[in-house]
Design a protein around this motif. Structure first.
Motif, short mmCIF file in Angstrom:
data_model
loop_
_atom_site.label_atom_id
_atom_site.label_comp_id
_atom_site.label_asym_id
_atom_site.label_seq_id
_atom_site.Cartn_x
_atom_site.Cartn_y
_atom_site.Cartn_z
N UNK A 148 -3.80 -13.88 10.30
CA UNK A 148 -4.22 -12.40 10.61
C UNK A 148 -5.26 -11.74 9.75
N UNK A 149 -5.94 -11.07 10.35
CA UNK A 149 -7.05 -10.06 9.52
C UNK A 149 -6.14 -8.82 9.14
N UNK A 150 -6.39 -8.80 7.62
CA UNK A 150 -5.85 -7.50 7.00
C UNK A 150 -6.78 -6.80 6.29
N UNK A 151 -7.24 -5.56 6.77
CA UNK A 151 -8.22 -4.46 6.26
C UNK A 151 -7.52 -3.50 5.82
N UNK A 152 -7.60 -3.24 4.59
CA UNK A 152 -6.88 -1.91 4.02
C UNK A 152 -7.52 -1.32 2.90
N UNK A 153 -7.02 0.08 2.54
CA UNK A 153 -7.66 0.83 1.64
C UNK A 153 -6.71 1.82 1.02
N UNK A 154 -6.80 2.15 -0.18
CA UNK A 154 -5.80 3.28 -0.68
C UNK A 154 -6.36 4.58 -0.10
N UNK A 155 -5.46 5.07 0.49
CA UNK A 155 -5.90 6.60 1.45
C UNK A 155 -6.27 7.49 0.11
#
Length: 293
Positions: free
Chosen positions: A247-254
């Protein structure tokens, strides 16, 4: 609309990173993870492999790239690009006869002989589970006039159908999924299995839309990139044995103070998020932009 607190328009990236255009100090850049290689369509319209942990900016049928985010998928169709494990009847299946959608000279030719009967190959066995949806797909390209591709998957998932190589018309359960440069089409079937079966399907040359015997004359078609997967169609996965694309997982602290996140996809549909997570992870799809306000 108030000024965005974060704006992602896919363009800049690096190993494990996708750069946001706002904020400009790097505090809004996304972390990216994919524990395997994956494919994308590049700016030249060719399918290419991207190594693990590098984001996939996909240019399929667009002048601007989208960030391709997909769940884990497994292609259980072995030897996706070669004749290995496939059984021809009334035909020959020969490797390395044309340029494939990757730009390499590695596409197969399915060529009918002059016998009377079916002109096809059997793909080899895959396994399906009752009440689970599957997609089978392959890339095809015309090489002779007045020929159809018939996918006979009736004994596996209960559906068959045809693709007209001259007009691109489809019948039965066959769909035209995607159109590529240089005359290539990605076609196939998405269907729910009605029983537990281990078997395969036939890829046939036909003179019409039905599963019929006829006397061949040496006509042929180019075939490449067979895939069999659970669920809907996903990006191409090359195999010798079964291969899983993670899986591609792309995240950031909001950022603080965000009250709305709008994801816009390549087909211009949107997904609006108002229940704001502390860590935001981009939804699956081809993402054209993400705006947080």
């Amino acid at each position: 609309m108030s000024n965005p607190k974060l704006a992602l328009i896919p363009s800049g990236y690096n190993d494990s990173k996708v750069y946001s255009i706002l904020p400009s100090d790097g505090s809004g850049d996304f972390q990216f993870d994919r524990e395997s290689s994956g494919t994308r369509v590049n700016k030249d319209g060719l399918i290419e492999t991207i190594t693990d942990d590098y984001p996939r900016l996909d240019w399929f049928n667009s002048d601007c790239p989208s960030l391709l985010i997909e769940s884990q998928k497994t292609n259980t169709q072995t030897h996706s690009e070669t004749s290995t494990g496939k059984t021809p009847t009334g035909a020959t299946l020969t490797n390395d006869k044309a340029t494939s959608p990757t730009g390499e000279y590695n596409a197969m030719e399915l060529k009918e002989d002059t016998s009377t009967g079916k002109h096809r190959f059997f793909t080899g066995n895959v396994t399906v589970v009752d009440s689970t949806t599957y997609t089978l797909s392959l890339f095809v390209k015309k090489n002779s006039d007045n020929r159809f591709i018939f996918i006979n998957a009736g004994s596996l998932i209960g559906v068959s159908g045809s693709f007209n190589l001259d007009t691109q018309a489809v019948t039965g359960g066959v769909q035209l999924f995607e159109t590529y440069p240089n005359g290539w089409y990605r076609i196939g079937i998405t269907e729910e299995a009605s029983s537990n079966v281990t078997g395969g399907y036939f890829v046939q040359l036909q003179q019409g839309t039905t599963d019929a015997s006829y006397t061949g004359d040496g006509s042929s078609v180019f075939v490449w990139g067979l895939q069999f997967e659970v669920g809907s169609l996903s990006s191409y996965i090359k195999t010798t044995t079964a291969v899983t694309r993670e899986a591609d997982v792309c995240s950031v602290t909001t950022p603080s103070g965000v009250t709305q996140i709008v994801e816009t996809f390549s087909n211009n549909t949107t997904n609006t998020i108002t229940s704001i997570p502390a860590t935001y992870t981009i939804s699956s799809g081809k993402v054209k932009k993400v705006i947080m306000t």
